[in-house]
Design an enzyme around this catalytic site. Sequence first.
Site, mmCIF file in Angstrom:
data_model
loop_
_atom_site.group_PDB
_atom_site.id
_atom_site.type_symbol
_atom_site.label_atom_id
_atom_site.label_comp_id
_atom_site.label_asym_id
_atom_site.label_seq_id
_atom_site.Cartn_x
_atom_site.Cartn_y
_atom_site.Cartn_z
ATOM 1 N N GLY C 40 0.829 -1.201 0.000
ATOM 2 C CA GLY C 40 0.000 0.000 0.000
ATOM 3 C C GLY C 40 0.859 1.245 0.000
ATOM 4 N N GLY C 42 -0.764 4.541 0.459
ATOM 5 C CA GLY C 42 -1.574 5.682 0.891
ATOM 6 C C GLY C 42 -0.756 6.472 1.893
ATOM 7 N N GLY C 45 1.159 3.860 4.141
ATOM 8 C CA GLY C 45 2.115 3.025 3.416
ATOM 9 C C GLY C 45 3.259 3.824 2.820
ATOM 10 N N SER C 284 -19.074 18.087 1.975
ATOM 11 C CA SER C 284 -18.483 18.463 3.259
ATOM 12 C C SER C 284 -19.553 18.761 4.300
ATOM 13 C CB SER C 284 -17.597 19.693 3.083
ATOM 14 O OG SER C 284 -17.220 20.159 4.350
ATOM 15 N N ARG C 331 -22.351 13.172 13.563
ATOM 16 C CA ARG C 331 -22.557 12.347 12.370
ATOM 17 C C ARG C 331 -23.485 11.153 12.598
ATOM 18 N NH1 ARG C 331 -16.431 11.935 9.826
ATOM 19 N NH2 ARG C 331 -16.324 14.094 9.169
ATOM 20 N N HIS C 402 -18.324 5.560 4.841
ATOM 21 C CA HIS C 402 -17.092 6.178 4.349
ATOM 22 C C HIS C 402 -15.845 5.893 5.161
ATOM 23 C CE1 HIS C 402 -15.876 10.071 6.397
ATOM 24 N NE2 HIS C 402 -16.605 9.409 7.246
ATOM 25 N N GLU C 426 -5.778 2.986 8.238
ATOM 26 C CA GLU C 426 -7.154 2.507 8.374
ATOM 27 C C GLU C 426 -7.220 0.979 8.436
ATOM 28 O OE1 GLU C 426 -9.819 4.082 5.370
ATOM 29 O OE2 GLU C 426 -11.538 3.029 6.200
ATOM 30 N N LEU C 442 -6.287 11.341 8.499
ATOM 31 C CA LEU C 442 -5.011 11.729 7.892
ATOM 32 C C LEU C 442 -3.925 11.725 8.958
ATOM 33 C CD1 LEU C 442 -6.232 14.660 5.612
ATOM 34 C CD2 LEU C 442 -6.011 12.250 5.086
#
Lengths: 232, 248, 639
Positions: C40, C42, C45, C284, C331, C402, C426, C442
């Site tokens: 990975g 991302g 990774g 958003s 949320r 998500h 993740e 992030l």
Amino acid sequence: MNILRALFQTTLGRKYLMAGSGLILFGFVVGHMVGNLQIFLGPAVLNRYAHFLQSLGELLWVVRLVLLAMVGLHIGAAILLTLENRRARPLAYEGGGAYGASLASRTMIYTGLIIAAFVVYHLLHFTVRAPVDLTPHDLATMKTTLDGKEVHDVYRMVVVGFQQPLVAAFYIVAVSLLSFHLGHGVAAMFQSLGLRNRAWNPAIQRFGQVASWALAIGYVSIPLAVWLGLVK
Amino acid sequence: MKVRLKIWRQPNAAAPGRFETYDTPDLNPNMSFLEMLDVVNEDLTARGQEPVAFDHDCREGICGTCSLVINGKPHGPHRGVATCQTYMRSFKDGDTIVVEPFRARPFPVIKDLIVSRKAFDKIMQAGGFISVRTGAAPDANSLPVPKPAADEAMDAAACIGCGACVAACKNASAMLFVSAKVSQFALLPQGQPERERRVLRMVQAMDEAGFGACTVTGSCEAVCPKNISLDFIARLNREYARALLKGG
Amino acid sequence: MKLQSNIPSGPLAQKWDKHRFELKLVNPANKRKYEVIVVGAGLAGASAAATLGELGYRVKNFVYHDSPRRAHSIAAQGGINAAKNYQNDGDSVYRLFYDTIKGGDFRAREANVYRLAQVSVNIVDQCVAQGVPFAREYGGLLDNRSFGGAQVSRTFYARGQTGQQLLLGAYSALCKEIAAGSVQSFTHSEMLDLVVVDGQAKGIIVRDLITGKISRHSADAVVLATGGYGNVFNLSTYARNSNATAIWRAYKRGACFGNPCYTQIHPTCIPVSGDYQSKLTLMSESLRNDGRIWVPKKKEDCRKDPNSIPEEDRDYYLERLYPSFGNLAPRDISSRAAKRVCDEGRGVGESGLGVYLDFADAIKRLGEQKVRERYGNLFDIYHEITNENAYRTPMRIFPAVHYTMGGLWVDYNLMSNLPGLFVLGEANFSDHGANRLGASALMQGLADGYFVIPYTIGNYLAAQKPGSCPKTDHPAFKEAEENVVGIIRRLLQARGKRTVHSFHKELGRIMWDHCGMARNEAGLKRALELIPALREEFWHSVNVPGSEADLNQSLERAGRVADYFELAELMCRDALERRESCGGHFREEFQFPDGEAKRDDENFAHVAAWEYQGPDKPPVRHVEPLVYEEVKMTTRSYK
């Protein structure tokens, strides 16, 4: 990296050569036009100007050689880049293409080569005064007296040259193409030399357009004037 | 609605390719272009044929994976969007749509509509970075960056590396891509120590990969899904000249 | 088996420092003798591969993308949290730690979350040094914005593309190391199995997606940073190719799976518009600052032009149910409320699965120009996708999957119960508990890659003899390769009538209905009957065209969907066993009369880690108790 090697071997370097030589040639066509427009001031003024240029001696040859070198560089780089560019994109799109690209930008090599061909003819015609006219005139023998000296009667050469419709037509086509070429070329020159940014863009774009139109009008006005009998 | 597709099919890099024509099943105009291809592929699969291979991933216009040249234009008819953000309502019932892979020698076709964009990675590896070791960074606010410079760097950094600029350019030039990265770092104080080295090496890698030269046609800017400006190419030209003159 | 979390002793604030001192080091000259596989590229990774390369390890990085720059971290919009306190508004490492623990509904490890908050400050420094163009103030210093779940401004951002910019920063670091020769990059390469030798992870099996070639790669340690598994639901905000195969196949080799049922459902996404839909797009959350959410009071109004529905016939349900938070309710609460009104038949749009997000009042109050300034780009995205003008008619939104908080179980060193297997980002279960706060994903990805794994992997490698890593002709590699080839052949030989996509869609539907925003025992049990039946049908009647020795996207997808069936079952099983409501996991049986989630700290203050037992046996549920030394568990309330 060695500057000379970079200039001749990298894509960016070659574009600097294109743009740099283009800039000098652009300066020449502007100067040449301004000089030629003196035809409207009468034979004496134009012939005196022509004589002044011809009497520059070695300096004239230096200028000629520099211009020739620029033409060589400009055309050489253009051909090289065109070949490379075609190699980079071997297949055209079935669905069309050239999105966002002006006709002038896509045809620079063609307009350029036609202009080059015209330049050769033009030099033979007025500089070498070789017999390339359609009706037999010996331009080389056209003389007049200026301040008591015998000089080439450039004014007459121009009038006689442009009185032939085909010669004038070729000239008009060529300078129109030149204008078209510069319509893209002037702004692109600034771009390739990195002399553009957000602040200057509109001015450069405008300048390119105004300059190319002014050149077209200036150059075309001469054969037109001959035709209309305004210059005889 | 229904459309007729003329799609480039090519089994692999070595084999020759050709166009095949497919009539789509009934479509919803609110489908994205890629969803339309999904439907066509479902249909092909059900009929025992091999589906059309095409690149895609995030489907929201940011990963840069999707490609395709649609009726001669990379990423389809609209400005500032990627193929995945192109919708069928942009076409009319009964239209014939030509779908081709990106065409450029440095982007060889892998299969059908998929091309290899490894050349971009090579360019990035040549200098598209700031050499800072993890852990060696000073405090983030120790280096003020004027807001206009930061904003302009961000405009350049928005590049998603999709390669549409190369695909659109009649010369397959990668100048817009390279200029975006060079400009981002040239605008920021962090990028200064390697400023000359970076541009020289990235341009060299670009040339070695076989991309063409920029002839300022503006096609790249016109198809860029992130509206990266041609001004950055001018900046690249300036940066390169500067680096040559400084003997970088 | 007992799960060892290996949390260092001592005061919370000193655990990481103390631990770093206690970790064994690998001598610099020896580092190049160790090979590390990172799967990975991302945020986690790429940052890990680059940093391990810098340290001197020989790194091999594998991605299934055509380039290491495309991982789905790139799609994160909002920002990244860091406890810098640049705004002088009372932020601190402790506050970020507390917000994150509380946001996760007290289901995360204290020590991990505290470390995350500590290194958050280094992340922003690192990214700025890499040339990430964060937003700036006129004075040239970094700008911050506020985000959900916090009362301070600590989120750093780069327009609406923070994930992209951070990922490109990590990618640039990776490019630097690839150029230096310390990282070898394998693109179009999908990991299909983990190789375990004598109980330790020592390699992977990879399929080249262009040629179909299967290859074996051995290493001294394996790092998985392959992202979340939300695509089990088929429709999600994930990238189309995001998948669970790497972590799933590691699970089947013995790595425990932590809290698989923790899924985050984001309330403001553009609703599904038709059967063909492949992907959901997030809008958003900031829109809820000025937009008002409502549905018609009467079912028969649902198909009417919303502008023609008079005020008294509208139900602004969030304002009605949660008067103090109103449209800014968290949320999970907002998502569930939307589901409820749609279940009542009052949903809007073609599918009936949508609610209005109305800006008419905001436009009246602020003027269209102001609204355009604040949200123009979001309105544009909305227009692009739906062809509707949200300045004139209200937006339609609906919740969508998500993020997955669950993932492979790891200890404090981010090592799974299989020694030598590290899991980052993740893909692991570690830092977000039962619910993740905005701008924290992030942060976690980069914390793991830049600042945790470089230390902790050394501790493992120091105990391995240099050069002791098994060769790829070891029987374990052979067996793993045969396993992979066997799966591929089975898929290709089924030659049935149904496409992979149709199975995936049906599975997604089952999961959304029974293991989505709200779960209950009956539904989960039903799902546990439906899924195995569908899986059975899949293996018999799936239609995978093409060959194995070629680029074959149908085959790629088939392998991933095959894993989703098994993972979906485990998610339902976990959701069934967790008899409480917490964060993203809402069990309808466990709620207060007002609909609030009812946590059960007495019985469920633990991590559930599932251990695979073989194809025909149910997995074993292990428990790692969550010990809170520093904070007190409280009930979240939004009234």
